[in-house]
Design an enzyme around this catalytic site. Structure first.
Site, mmCIF file in Angstrom:
data_model
loop_
_atom_site.group_PDB
_atom_site.id
_atom_site.type_symbol
_atom_site.label_atom_id
_atom_site.label_comp_id
_atom_site.label_asym_id
_atom_site.label_seq_id
_atom_site.Cartn_x
_atom_site.Cartn_y
_atom_site.Cartn_z
ATOM 1 N N CYS A 65 3.326 8.440 0.621
ATOM 2 C CA CYS A 65 4.005 7.508 1.458
ATOM 3 C C CYS A 65 4.263 6.165 0.768
ATOM 4 O O CYS A 65 3.410 5.562 0.299
ATOM 5 C CB CYS A 65 3.093 7.586 2.541
ATOM 6 S SG CYS A 65 3.455 6.309 4.094
ATOM 7 N N CYS A 120 6.981 -6.622 7.432
ATOM 8 C CA CYS A 120 7.999 -6.262 7.972
ATOM 9 C C CYS A 120 8.579 -7.391 9.015
ATOM 10 O O CYS A 120 7.738 -8.065 9.830
ATOM 11 C CB CYS A 120 7.783 -5.113 8.682
ATOM 12 S SG CYS A 120 9.232 -4.501 9.617
ATOM 13 N N CYS A 140 0.071 2.692 8.734
ATOM 14 C CA CYS A 140 0.964 1.613 8.227
ATOM 15 C C CYS A 140 0.380 0.259 8.271
ATOM 16 O O CYS A 140 -0.230 -0.273 9.379
ATOM 17 C CB CYS A 140 1.968 1.506 9.222
ATOM 18 S SG CYS A 140 3.506 0.634 9.245
ATOM 19 N N CYS A 154 6.824 -4.707 15.596
ATOM 20 C CA CYS A 154 6.442 -3.848 16.766
ATOM 21 C C CYS A 154 5.267 -4.066 17.079
ATOM 22 O O CYS A 154 4.399 -4.172 16.267
ATOM 23 C CB CYS A 154 6.782 -2.360 16.328
ATOM 24 S SG CYS A 154 8.759 -2.192 15.649
ATOM 25 N N GLU A 204 0.725 -1.317 -0.073
ATOM 26 C CA GLU A 204 0.132 -0.135 0.138
ATOM 27 C C GLU A 204 0.929 1.219 0.234
ATOM 28 O O GLU A 204 2.072 1.112 0.442
ATOM 29 C CB GLU A 204 -0.765 0.035 1.035
ATOM 30 C CG GLU A 204 -0.151 -0.142 2.279
ATOM 31 C CD GLU A 204 -1.166 -0.421 3.686
ATOM 32 O OE1 GLU A 204 -1.258 0.728 4.279
ATOM 33 O OE2 GLU A 204 -1.631 -1.384 3.749
ATOM 34 N N CYS A 241 1.975 -2.103 15.597
ATOM 35 C CA CYS A 241 2.161 -1.844 14.166
ATOM 36 C C CYS A 241 1.410 -2.597 13.390
ATOM 37 O O CYS A 241 1.555 -3.888 13.690
ATOM 38 C CB CYS A 241 3.640 -1.529 13.758
ATOM 39 S SG CYS A 241 3.587 -1.571 12.021
HETATM 40 N N1 SAH Z 1 9.554 0.690 9.448
HETATM 41 C C1 SAH Z 1 9.800 1.914 9.392
HETATM 42 C C2 SAH Z 1 9.031 2.852 8.664
HETATM 43 C C3 SAH Z 1 7.397 2.372 8.619
HETATM 44 S S1 SAH Z 1 6.458 2.602 10.078
HETATM 45 C C4 SAH Z 1 9.697 2.432 11.012
HETATM 46 O O1 SAH Z 1 9.292 1.746 11.746
HETATM 47 O O2 SAH Z 1 10.017 3.730 11.259
HETATM 48 C C5 SAH Z 1 6.210 4.387 10.174
HETATM 49 C C6 SAH Z 1 5.892 5.162 11.134
HETATM 50 O O3 SAH Z 1 4.636 4.729 11.554
HETATM 51 C C7 SAH Z 1 6.799 4.699 12.533
HETATM 52 O O4 SAH Z 1 7.127 5.748 12.974
HETATM 53 C C8 SAH Z 1 5.889 4.026 13.523
HETATM 54 O O5 SAH Z 1 6.378 4.034 14.935
HETATM 55 C C9 SAH Z 1 4.574 4.620 13.023
HETATM 56 N N2 SAH Z 1 3.393 3.642 13.519
HETATM 57 C C10 SAH Z 1 3.349 2.299 13.227
HETATM 58 N N3 SAH Z 1 2.090 1.743 13.791
HETATM 59 C C11 SAH Z 1 1.709 2.985 14.167
HETATM 60 C C12 SAH Z 1 0.040 3.006 14.809
HETATM 61 N N4 SAH Z 1 -0.419 2.054 14.984
HETATM 62 N N5 SAH Z 1 -0.187 4.435 15.309
HETATM 63 C C13 SAH Z 1 0.709 5.439 14.912
HETATM 64 N N6 SAH Z 1 1.930 5.296 14.493
HETATM 65 C C14 SAH Z 1 2.405 4.202 13.900
HETATM 66 FE FE1 SF4 Z 2 8.191 -2.790 11.136
HETATM 67 FE FE2 SF4 Z 2 5.975 -1.465 11.704
HETATM 68 FE FE3 SF4 Z 2 8.265 -1.706 13.260
HETATM 69 FE FE4 SF4 Z 2 8.211 0.033 11.286
HETATM 70 S S1 SF4 Z 2 7.033 0.123 13.012
HETATM 71 S S2 SF4 Z 2 9.793 -1.650 11.937
HETATM 72 S S3 SF4 Z 2 7.114 -1.158 9.861
HETATM 73 S S4 SF4 Z 2 7.019 -3.436 12.340
#
Ligand code: SAH
Ligand code: SF4
Length: 344
Positions: free
Chosen positions: A104, A111, A333, A115, A91, A118
């Site tokens: 974006c 991934c 994300c 996390c 996406e 996420c």
């Molecule tokens: N993997 C990279 C880029 C993709 S995530 C990273 O982790 O930076 C992009 C951003 O979205 C990151 O700052 C992450 O912390 C944030 N993010 C992920 N899930 C989220 C959520 N449920 N609510 C708010 N921000 C989120």
């Molecule tokens: Fe991967 Fe989501 Fe963590 Fe970014 S925030 S590193 S996309 S698991």
């Protein structure tokens, strides 16, 4: 097998046409068709001779991604789901903000870093995107906004860009090239969980793109709970790489901080954060957590978010609050592709 020309750097495409007995500038001509006009059909490339076009059709192709779904949000942002040639879904999001037109981008299918907060992390890792699949997200979205330019890029879609380092760098070469998408490095923001040696490598590459580091916590205990990669690369190691990047690229680093109720949103966290980053040329982007299905976390109240910001500002740290655009269409994300997969 035919050589896919989509996503090749200028040097690579020039080498390819030279291998066909042509002059290097033919490569640059092809690039202008692909990236400048979104033309993937050799027959339309009228400034290339018919015999060369026939030869290209035999040995090369221009194959990208396919639009699977497009969803518009009331705030004007548009979310895209694209199908890759192997059927996987990724996406991208198009965001209009004042005079900026931002795309974006995703860098991986899923991934591997898992996390806690996420949606992409829940999918797990499927595979890296090729450089062609990365740049094609921009080419396809550009077709939807005739007459407008894509001014900014953020790597904040699915995946961890620095774990797909080689293809990220190749995509950045194509994106920033005058024969490619011609988007300046200072308008590109690579968001990373923070892989220290890759952060240093990217700084050494000399692109001068902007870097956003997802810090999200101020103690190793909390950060490891939210982001398992922290066990391998603790905060100190990450901050040292961030400092290197800022010095070497002469750009401020952005620390992204997803605020989660009761976990990392206290006044103590805010002052600890100020202390951690005070010597690094940087700013903080506060992102109130966007709830995802099946995860028992919640977003703090606006008051708590503003209190956190106030502590940072009082400590002379630049801090902004970002409410993720397009929440109504699950712009955060990984959430749209999750829905598409479930439906299949
Ligand atoms: N993997 C990279 C880029 C993709 S995530 C990273 O982790 O930076 C992009 C951003 O979205 C990151 O700052 C992450 O912390 C944030 N993010 C992920 N899930 C989220 C959520 N449920 N609510 C708010 N921000 C989120
Ligand atoms: Fe991967 Fe989501 Fe963590 Fe970014 S925030 S590193 S996309 S698991």
């Amino acid at each position: 097998m035919k050589e896919n020309l989509l996503g090749l750097t200028r040097e690579e495409i020039e080498r390819f046409v030279v291998s066909l007995g042509q002059k290097p500038f033919r490569g640059r001509q092809i690039m202008k068709w692909i990236y400048g006009k979104g033309v993937f059909d050799f027959d339309v490339m009228t400034d290339i001779s018919v015999p060369l076009r026939d030869n290209l059709k035999e040995v090369a192709c221009i194959e990208g991604i396919e639009l699977a779904e497009r969803v518009s949000s009331p705030d004007g942002s548009v979310k895209y789901a694209f199908r890759l040639s192997d059927g996987n879904i990724i996406e991208s999001v198009l965001i209009f903000d004042a005079s900026r037109v931002t795309v974006c981008l995703s860098s991986q299918v899923g991934c591997p870093l898992g996390c806690l907060f996420c949606a992409t992390g829940k999918v797990g890792f499927v595979r890296n995107l090729t450089s062609g699949e990365i740049v094609d997200q921009i080419i396809q979205i550009k077709k939807d906004i005739p007459g407008k330019r894509v001014t900014n890029l953020v790597f904040m879609g699915m995946g961890e860009p620095l774990l797909n380092y080689d293809n990220l760098v190749r995509a950045l070469r194509v994106i920033t090239s005058e024969f490619g998408l011609s988007i300046g490095a200072r308008h590109i923001n690579v968001s990373t969980v923070g892989i220290p040696d890759r952060i240093r490598a990217l700084a050494d590459e000399g692109f001068r793109v902007k870097l956003a580091i997802s810090l999200n916590a101020t103690t190793n205990e909390t950060r490891s709970r939210l982001m398992p990669i922290n066990e391998k690369h603790p905060i100190e190691e990450l901050l040292s790489a961030a400092s290197y990047f800022a010095r070497k690229s002469k750009r401020w680093v952005t620390f992204e901080y997803v605020l989660i109720r009761g976990i990392n949103d206290s006044v103590e966290d805010a002052s600890r954060l100020a202390g951690l980053i005070e010597d690094i040329p940087s700013k903080v982007n506060l992102i109130p957590y966007n709830p995802i299905e099946g995860v028992d976390l919640s977003r703090p109240s606006l008051e708590v978010v503003e209190r956190f910001q106030r502590v940072l500002l009082d400590n002379h740290i630049t801090a902004t609050i970002r409410f993720s655009k397009g929440t109504a269409i699950s712009a955060a994300c990984g959430q749209l592709s999750g829905r598409l997969k479930k439906r299949n």
